[in-house]
Design a protein around this motif. Structure first.
Motif, PDB file in Angstrom:
ATOM      1  N   TRP A  86      44.306 -14.766   1.853  1.00  0.00           N
ATOM      2  CA  TRP A  86      44.642 -13.906   0.727  1.00  0.00           C
ATOM      3  C   TRP A  86      43.375 -13.335   0.112  1.00  0.00           C
ATOM      4  O   TRP A  86      42.280 -13.854   0.303  1.00  0.00           O
ATOM      5  N   GLY A  87      43.537 -12.228  -0.628  1.00  0.00           N
ATOM      6  CA  GLY A  87      42.449 -11.645  -1.405  1.00  0.00           C
ATOM      7  C   GLY A  87      41.367 -10.940  -0.608  1.00  0.00           C
ATOM      8  O   GLY A  87      40.284 -10.693  -1.129  1.00  0.00           O
ATOM      9  N   VAL A  88      41.616 -10.563   0.635  1.00  0.00           N
ATOM     10  CA  VAL A  88      40.604  -9.928   1.478  1.00  0.00           C
ATOM     11  C   VAL A  88      40.626  -8.420   1.246  1.00  0.00           C
ATOM     12  O   VAL A  88      41.690  -7.800   1.289  1.00  0.00           O
ATOM     13  N   THR A  89      39.468  -7.828   0.986  1.00  0.00           N
ATOM     14  CA  THR A  89      39.365  -6.381   0.768  1.00  0.00           C
ATOM     15  C   THR A  89      38.318  -5.783   1.693  1.00  0.00           C
ATOM     16  O   THR A  89      37.426  -6.483   2.179  1.00  0.00           O
ATOM     17  N   LYS A  90      38.429  -4.481   1.918  1.00  0.00           N
ATOM     18  CA  LYS A  90      37.521  -3.784   2.839  1.00  0.00           C
ATOM     19  C   LYS A  90      36.171  -3.540   2.180  1.00  0.00           C
ATOM     20  O   LYS A  90      36.088  -3.131   1.028  1.00  0.00           O
ATOM     21  N   ASP A  91      35.102  -3.786   2.953  1.00  0.00           N
ATOM     22  CA  ASP A  91      33.728  -3.535   2.529  1.00  0.00           C
ATOM     23  C   ASP A  91      32.999  -2.948   3.739  1.00  0.00           C
ATOM     24  O   ASP A  91      32.551  -3.690   4.610  1.00  0.00           O
ATOM     25  N   ASP A  92      32.900  -1.621   3.812  1.00  0.00           N
ATOM     26  CA  ASP A  92      32.362  -0.901   4.965  1.00  0.00           C
ATOM     27  C   ASP A  92      33.188  -1.212   6.204  1.00  0.00           C
ATOM     28  O   ASP A  92      34.364  -0.940   6.225  1.00  0.00           O
ATOM     29  N   ASP A  93      32.563  -1.835   7.230  1.00  0.00           N
ATOM     30  CA  ASP A  93      33.303  -2.096   8.470  1.00  0.00           C
ATOM     31  C   ASP A  93      33.793  -3.539   8.573  1.00  0.00           C
ATOM     32  O   ASP A  93      34.231  -3.967   9.632  1.00  0.00           O
ATOM     33  N   VAL A  94      33.711  -4.288   7.484  1.00  0.00           N
ATOM     34  CA  VAL A  94      34.234  -5.660   7.468  1.00  0.00           C
ATOM     35  C   VAL A  94      35.201  -5.810   6.299  1.00  0.00           C
ATOM     36  O   VAL A  94      35.216  -5.001   5.381  1.00  0.00           O
ATOM     37  N   TRP A  95      35.983  -6.860   6.357  1.00  0.00           N
ATOM     38  CA  TRP A  95      36.894  -7.213   5.268  1.00  0.00           C
ATOM     39  C   TRP A  95      36.473  -8.590   4.808  1.00  0.00           C
ATOM     40  O   TRP A  95      36.344  -9.513   5.622  1.00  0.00           O
ATOM     41  N   ASP A  96      36.249  -8.743   3.502  1.00  0.00           N
ATOM     42  CA  ASP A  96      35.826 -10.044   2.999  1.00  0.00           C
ATOM     43  C   ASP A  96      36.239 -10.208   1.550  1.00  0.00           C
ATOM     44  O   ASP A  96      37.029  -9.444   1.033  1.00  0.00           O
ATOM     45  N   GLY A  97      35.695 -11.235   0.902  1.00  0.00           N
ATOM     46  CA  GLY A  97      35.998 -11.484  -0.501  1.00  0.00           C
ATOM     47  C   GLY A  97      37.227 -12.342  -0.717  1.00  0.00           C
ATOM     48  O   GLY A  97      37.582 -12.641  -1.848  1.00  0.00           O
ATOM     49  N   GLY A  98      37.871 -12.731   0.366  1.00  0.00           N
ATOM     50  CA  GLY A  98      39.082 -13.527   0.227  1.00  0.00           C
ATOM     51  C   GLY A  98      38.888 -14.956   0.687  1.00  0.00           C
ATOM     52  O   GLY A  98      37.772 -15.420   0.905  1.00  0.00           O
TER      53      GLY A  98
END
Length: 148
Positions: A91-103
């Motif tokens: 859960w909580g994953v957001t796009k950051d350039d060419d990766v998805w993180d923050g979750g």
């Protein structure tokens, strides 16, 4: 008139091709998880986009040491002893350039929750799922395979 028809057809084909490409450059979809230690398929997971945040739910457990209908014995809180099938594990994953993180991502085998980073591979047919504590350089990765 003939030129206009050809231009319209070509434009339509480009739009269709562009939308097909866009569908594979994001992790949204159904994935077969592959265990990073045994290299065996573990489950089928569906990743969905919920207002710009990705979340993943286990659709089906393929291989479990517990047998059919495994539960999350080592989980805390509301997930403790709940069926793994149907459980939200990311859960909580957001796009950051060419990766998805923050979750976050849950390992149902250990009950531990990790930070997560996702990166598309092989033109969107594989997904590098990297769980870590602290810094992204440390941690473990699994490569999941897109399912039709």
């Amino acid at each position: 008139m003939r030129l206009l028809s050809r231009f319209t057809l070509a434009t339509g084909l480009l739009l269709i091709a562009g939308s097909a490409f866009a569908a594979t450059d994001a992790p949204v979809g159904t994935w077969k998880t592959i265990d990073d230690e045994t290299h065996q398929p573990k489950s089928i997971v569906e990743i969905t986009d919920n207002n710009g945040e990705l979340q993943a739910k286990v659709v089906k457990v393929l291989n479990s040491e517990e047998g059919p209908n495994p539960v999350c014995k080592k989980c805390d809180g509301a997930r403790k002893n709940q069926p793994i099938e149907g459980m939200t594990i990311m859960w909580g994953v957001t796009k950051d350039d060419d990766v998805w993180d923050g979750g976050k991502i849950l390992d149902p085998k250990t009950g531990k929750v990790y930070k997560v980073r996702l990166k598309m591979l092989d033109g969107g047919q594989k997904l590098d799922v990297h769980g870590y504590i602290g810094f992204a350089l440390l941690g473990r990765s699994q490569v999941w395979e897109r399912q039709p």
